[in-house]
Motif scaffolding. Structure first.
Motif, PDB file in Angstrom:
ATOM      1  N   LYS A  54     -27.719 -10.954  19.863  1.00 43.46           N
ATOM      2  CA  LYS A  54     -26.661 -10.960  20.397  1.00 43.46           C
ATOM      3  C   LYS A  54     -25.649 -12.184  18.530  1.00 43.46           C
ATOM      4  O   LYS A  54     -25.968 -13.450  18.521  1.00 43.46           O
ATOM      5  N   ALA A  55     -24.597 -11.154  18.663  1.00 41.68           N
ATOM      6  CA  ALA A  55     -24.628 -11.620  16.963  1.00 41.68           C
ATOM      7  C   ALA A  55     -23.675 -13.231  17.522  1.00 41.68           C
ATOM      8  O   ALA A  55     -22.780 -13.501  18.557  1.00 41.68           O
ATOM      9  N   GLY A  56     -23.666 -14.522  16.982  1.00 43.38           N
ATOM     10  CA  GLY A  56     -23.114 -15.396  16.963  1.00 43.38           C
ATOM     11  C   GLY A  56     -24.202 -16.556  17.035  1.00 43.38           C
ATOM     12  O   GLY A  56     -24.973 -16.917  17.335  1.00 43.38           O
ATOM     13  N   VAL A  57     -23.682 -17.896  17.723  1.00 44.65           N
ATOM     14  CA  VAL A  57     -24.532 -19.214  18.008  1.00 44.65           C
ATOM     15  C   VAL A  57     -24.533 -19.293  19.671  1.00 44.65           C
ATOM     16  O   VAL A  57     -23.793 -19.778  20.432  1.00 44.65           O
ATOM     17  N   TYR A  58     -26.113 -19.441  20.271  1.00 44.53           N
ATOM     18  CA  TYR A  58     -25.962 -19.687  21.558  1.00 44.53           C
ATOM     19  C   TYR A  58     -27.178 -20.489  21.540  1.00 44.53           C
ATOM     20  O   TYR A  58     -28.033 -20.821  20.972  1.00 44.53           O
ATOM     21  N   ASN A  59     -27.376 -21.238  22.980  1.00 42.78           N
ATOM     22  CA  ASN A  59     -28.344 -22.291  23.208  1.00 42.78           C
ATOM     23  C   ASN A  59     -28.620 -21.225  24.449  1.00 42.78           C
ATOM     24  O   ASN A  59     -28.642 -20.992  24.844  1.00 42.78           O
ATOM     25  N   MET A  60     -30.012 -22.204  24.850  1.00 45.91           N
ATOM     26  CA  MET A  60     -30.973 -21.418  25.094  1.00 45.91           C
ATOM     27  C   MET A  60     -31.061 -20.711  26.292  1.00 45.91           C
ATOM     28  O   MET A  60     -31.034 -19.802  27.284  1.00 45.91           O
ATOM     29  N   GLU A  61     -29.936 -21.624  27.327  1.00 51.74           N
ATOM     30  CA  GLU A  61     -29.896 -21.108  29.022  1.00 51.74           C
ATOM     31  C   GLU A  61     -28.774 -19.991  28.092  1.00 51.74           C
ATOM     32  O   GLU A  61     -28.896 -19.458  30.249  1.00 51.74           O
ATOM     33  N   GLU A  62     -28.178 -19.501  27.636  1.00 57.96           N
ATOM     34  CA  GLU A  62     -27.680 -18.629  27.679  1.00 57.96           C
ATOM     35  C   GLU A  62     -27.804 -17.433  28.385  1.00 57.96           C
ATOM     36  O   GLU A  62     -27.018 -16.408  27.188  1.00 57.96           O
ATOM     37  N   PHE A  63     -29.203 -16.777  27.245  1.00 59.02           N
ATOM     38  CA  PHE A  63     -29.911 -16.341  27.645  1.00 59.02           C
ATOM     39  C   PHE A  63     -31.044 -15.436  28.868  1.00 59.02           C
ATOM     40  O   PHE A  63     -31.075 -16.722  29.746  1.00 59.02           O
ATOM     41  N   ASP A  64     -31.096 -14.310  29.411  1.00 66.08           N
ATOM     42  CA  ASP A  64     -32.460 -14.369  30.772  1.00 66.08           C
ATOM     43  C   ASP A  64     -33.391 -14.546  30.434  1.00 66.08           C
ATOM     44  O   ASP A  64     -34.037 -14.772  29.492  1.00 66.08           O
ATOM     45  N   PRO A  65     -34.134 -16.077  30.996  1.00 67.80           N
ATOM     46  CA  PRO A  65     -34.879 -16.784  31.188  1.00 67.80           C
ATOM     47  C   PRO A  65     -36.348 -16.260  31.407  1.00 67.80           C
ATOM     48  O   PRO A  65     -37.776 -16.650  31.283  1.00 67.80           O
ATOM     49  N   ASP A  66     -36.331 -14.864  31.884  1.00 62.39           N
ATOM     50  CA  ASP A  66     -37.827 -14.457  32.334  1.00 62.39           C
ATOM     51  C   ASP A  66     -38.611 -13.977  31.651  1.00 62.39           C
ATOM     52  O   ASP A  66     -40.167 -14.426  31.120  1.00 62.39           O
ATOM     53  N   PRO A  67     -37.730 -13.470  29.997  1.00 61.95           N
ATOM     54  CA  PRO A  67     -39.651 -13.294  29.292  1.00 61.95           C
ATOM     55  C   PRO A  67     -39.524 -14.137  28.629  1.00 61.95           C
ATOM     56  O   PRO A  67     -40.903 -14.293  28.217  1.00 61.95           O
TER      57      PRO A  67
ATOM     58  N   ASP B 251     -17.867 -18.366  14.974  1.00 60.63           N
ATOM     59  CA  ASP B 251     -17.315 -16.884  14.646  1.00 60.63           C
ATOM     60  C   ASP B 251     -18.019 -16.896  13.722  1.00 60.63           C
ATOM     61  O   ASP B 251     -18.271 -15.510  13.319  1.00 60.63           O
ATOM     62  N   ARG B 252     -18.493 -17.525  12.846  1.00 60.83           N
ATOM     63  CA  ARG B 252     -18.317 -16.663  11.201  1.00 60.83           C
ATOM     64  C   ARG B 252     -20.140 -16.782  11.741  1.00 60.83           C
ATOM     65  O   ARG B 252     -19.906 -15.261  11.037  1.00 60.83           O
ATOM     66  N   PHE B 253     -20.779 -16.388  12.395  1.00 59.19           N
ATOM     67  CA  PHE B 253     -22.072 -15.968  12.352  1.00 59.19           C
ATOM     68  C   PHE B 253     -21.782 -14.773  13.883  1.00 59.19           C
ATOM     69  O   PHE B 253     -22.205 -13.523  12.887  1.00 59.19           O
ATOM     70  N   GLU B 254     -20.793 -14.819  14.729  1.00 57.98           N
ATOM     71  CA  GLU B 254     -20.510 -13.671  15.045  1.00 57.98           C
ATOM     72  C   GLU B 254     -20.307 -12.280  14.009  1.00 57.98           C
ATOM     73  O   GLU B 254     -20.024 -11.020  14.334  1.00 57.98           O
ATOM     74  N   LYS B 255     -18.892 -12.410  13.412  1.00 61.11           N
ATOM     75  CA  LYS B 255     -18.178 -11.803  12.333  1.00 61.11           C
ATOM     76  C   LYS B 255     -19.595 -11.505  11.376  1.00 61.11           C
ATOM     77  O   LYS B 255     -20.159 -10.250  10.777  1.00 61.11           O
ATOM     78  N   ALA B 256     -20.448 -12.231  11.393  1.00 60.68           N
ATOM     79  CA  ALA B 256     -21.404 -11.676  10.016  1.00 60.68           C
ATOM     80  C   ALA B 256     -22.759 -11.133  11.431  1.00 60.68           C
ATOM     81  O   ALA B 256     -23.206 -10.569  10.483  1.00 60.68           O
ATOM     82  N   GLY B 257     -22.588 -10.811  12.388  1.00 57.41           N
ATOM     83  CA  GLY B 257     -23.301  -9.865  12.492  1.00 57.41           C
ATOM     84  C   GLY B 257     -25.112 -10.492  13.074  1.00 57.41           C
ATOM     85  O   GLY B 257     -25.538  -9.783  12.990  1.00 57.41           O
ATOM     86  N   LEU B 258     -24.589 -11.777  12.706  1.00 56.82           N
ATOM     87  CA  LEU B 258     -25.803 -12.589  12.489  1.00 56.82           C
ATOM     88  C   LEU B 258     -26.510 -13.763  14.360  1.00 56.82           C
ATOM     89  O   LEU B 258     -25.309 -14.336  14.518  1.00 56.82           O
ATOM     90  N   MET B 259     -27.050 -13.804  14.203  1.00 56.36           N
ATOM     91  CA  MET B 259     -27.273 -14.976  15.819  1.00 56.36           C
ATOM     92  C   MET B 259     -28.010 -16.221  15.406  1.00 56.36           C
ATOM     93  O   MET B 259     -28.861 -15.885  13.923  1.00 56.36           O
ATOM     94  N   ALA B 260     -27.307 -17.308  15.660  1.00 56.86           N
ATOM     95  CA  ALA B 260     -28.333 -18.406  15.389  1.00 56.86           C
ATOM     96  C   ALA B 260     -28.890 -19.143  17.204  1.00 56.86           C
ATOM     97  O   ALA B 260     -27.453 -18.934  17.826  1.00 56.86           O
TER      98      ALA B 260
END
Length: 404
Positions: A365-378, A127-136
């Motif tokens: 994308k703002a928030g905290v994410y793991n690798m598999e949550e994004f498009d793998p192709d690039p 929530d903190r990263f999302e509200k700050a508009g930052l990505m981790a």
């Protein structure tokens, strides 16, 4: 083009700095910082010699948020590439939030005083990263990291259901020492001597250290004994993969390595509990770390290859399917390019690629994410381009049927 700050000047930090320097069209300015500035200066000198680029260096205590904040404000990077110790993830994330800077790491947080690593502490920052508009971006190494992306690739391109996932990590390298670890000894020994776990039918099943063994014939490495461990990528994959029934992680170890670990454990050298020695307090595993070779020094003497990949069994269009995606990496080729062995290389290159995905906007994308949550192709395309080519094949390998 973006300015980046790399924190950590061990073997992985060396690779990240070299690979960022090779991609001037993405990383316009590179800063490298660690507690010991002389290590950063040495890496900077190597990079200038190899690429002609100049990178800036600084000293920073990654345990000290105000010190981190001051350095970040001075440099004003687009993002932090954290390849320091896992103990320092949260302080660096705190500093990123305070300064409005994006964040990436290669390993999840682990408390200094407890042999436990999991994502819960970092996921609590969502929530903190999302509200700050930052990505981790968490775990942008190989495992975790590339193995997560391999799974996302399988899910996107080959399978309707991923029923059984086995992650196989083989280091067939030989450094000539009686005992040495290929990354931070304290982290490595804590990880290997902990109880294992695997995921099955929605539950975690705990095992004793090295309780389960299989022999696997790794492409370009040969037959190796691999042992079931718990590894952090399974925590996020168990949440983000569609309906996986069972997931396991296997890593190879030689008999001599395991015998040394057994002795260390029997005499208490793997303990993280402080003891008194000659009037001063020491932590046994930190003392052991001081006795062992620095992983960053193994590059020139390590020969052989690594082979890390994922075997998936599932269905496509109602029919059973099994595929194997993996990478092979040569220790000496890695050393020629970056002055580091393949274990550092296979972690450092994906860290650079993860940062590249963020800098170029492929993954942002703002928030905290793991690798598999994004498009793998690039990311998969970048692996082929930047030193970690992969093979993706149909297979009849059944891990359960392998000899023990």
């Amino acid at each position: 083009m973006k300015r980046v700050l790399i924190i950590g000047a061990g073997g992985v930090g060396r690779v990240v700095a070299h690979k960022c320097a090779q991609n001037e069209d993405v990383f316009s300015d590179i800063w490298l910082a660690s507690r010991t500035k002389s290590k950063c200066d040495q890496i900077a000198s190597e990079i200038t010699e190899k690429t002609g680029r100049t990178i800036q260096t600084a000293a920073v205590d990654a345990d000290n948020v105000p010190e981190l904040v001051a350095l970040i404000k001075q440099i004003q990077p687009f993002m932090i590439i954290n390849v320091a110790l896992p103990y320092q993830d949260l302080t660096i994330m705190d500093a990123c939030l305070e300064t409005g800077v994006h964040y990436l790491d290669t390993a999840n947080y682990e408390p200094l005083d407890e042999a436990k690593f999991e994502y819960s502490w970092q996921w609590a920052y969502r929530d903190r990263f999302e509200k700050a508009g930052l990505m981790a971006l968490l775990g942008s190494g190989f495992d975790p990291g590339v193995t997560n992306v391999f799974c996302a690739h399988m899910q996107k391109h080959h399978f309707d259901t991923l029923d059984y996932v086995d992650i196989l990590d083989c280091n067939g390298g030989d450094h000539g020492y009686a005992f040495a670890t290929n990354f931070n000894p304290e982290i490595n020994i804590r990880e290997v001597t902990s109880n294992g776990r695997y995921f099955e039918n929605g539950e975690w099943i705990e095992t004793r250290p090295m309780q389960y063994k299989k022999q696997f014939d790794f492409d370009q490495v040969g037959p190796k004994n691999m042992y079931l461990l718990y590894h952090e990528e399974m925590e996020s994959l168990s949440v983000n993969l569609r309906g996986v029934k069972r997931m396991r992680f296997w890593m190879t170890f030689g008999d001599a390595y395991l015998k040394h670990l057994e002795v260390f454990r029997n005499i208490g050298l793997d303990s993280i509990e402080p003891i008194m020695f000659e009037g001063r307090e020491i932590v046994p595993i930190q003392f052991l770390k001081a006795l062992l070779p620095d992983p960053a020094s193994l590059g020139p003497r390590t020969v052989g290859k690594t082979n890390i990949g994922v075997i998936v069994k599932g269905t496509k269009d109602g029919k059973p399917l099994s595929r194997y995606v993996y990478n092979i990496c040569d220790h000496q080729e890695c050393y020629k390019e970056t002055n580091a062995q393949a274990v550092s290389y296979t972690t450092g290159v994906p860290a650079m690629i993860g940062a590249m995905m963020m800098c170029q906007g492929h993954w942002m994308k703002a928030g905290v994410y793991n690798m598999e949550e994004f498009d793998p192709d690039p990311f998969m395309a970048a692996l082929n381009e930047h030193g970690l080519p992969w093979s993706d094949i149909e297979t009849d390998i059944d891990v359960d049927s392998l000899p023990e």
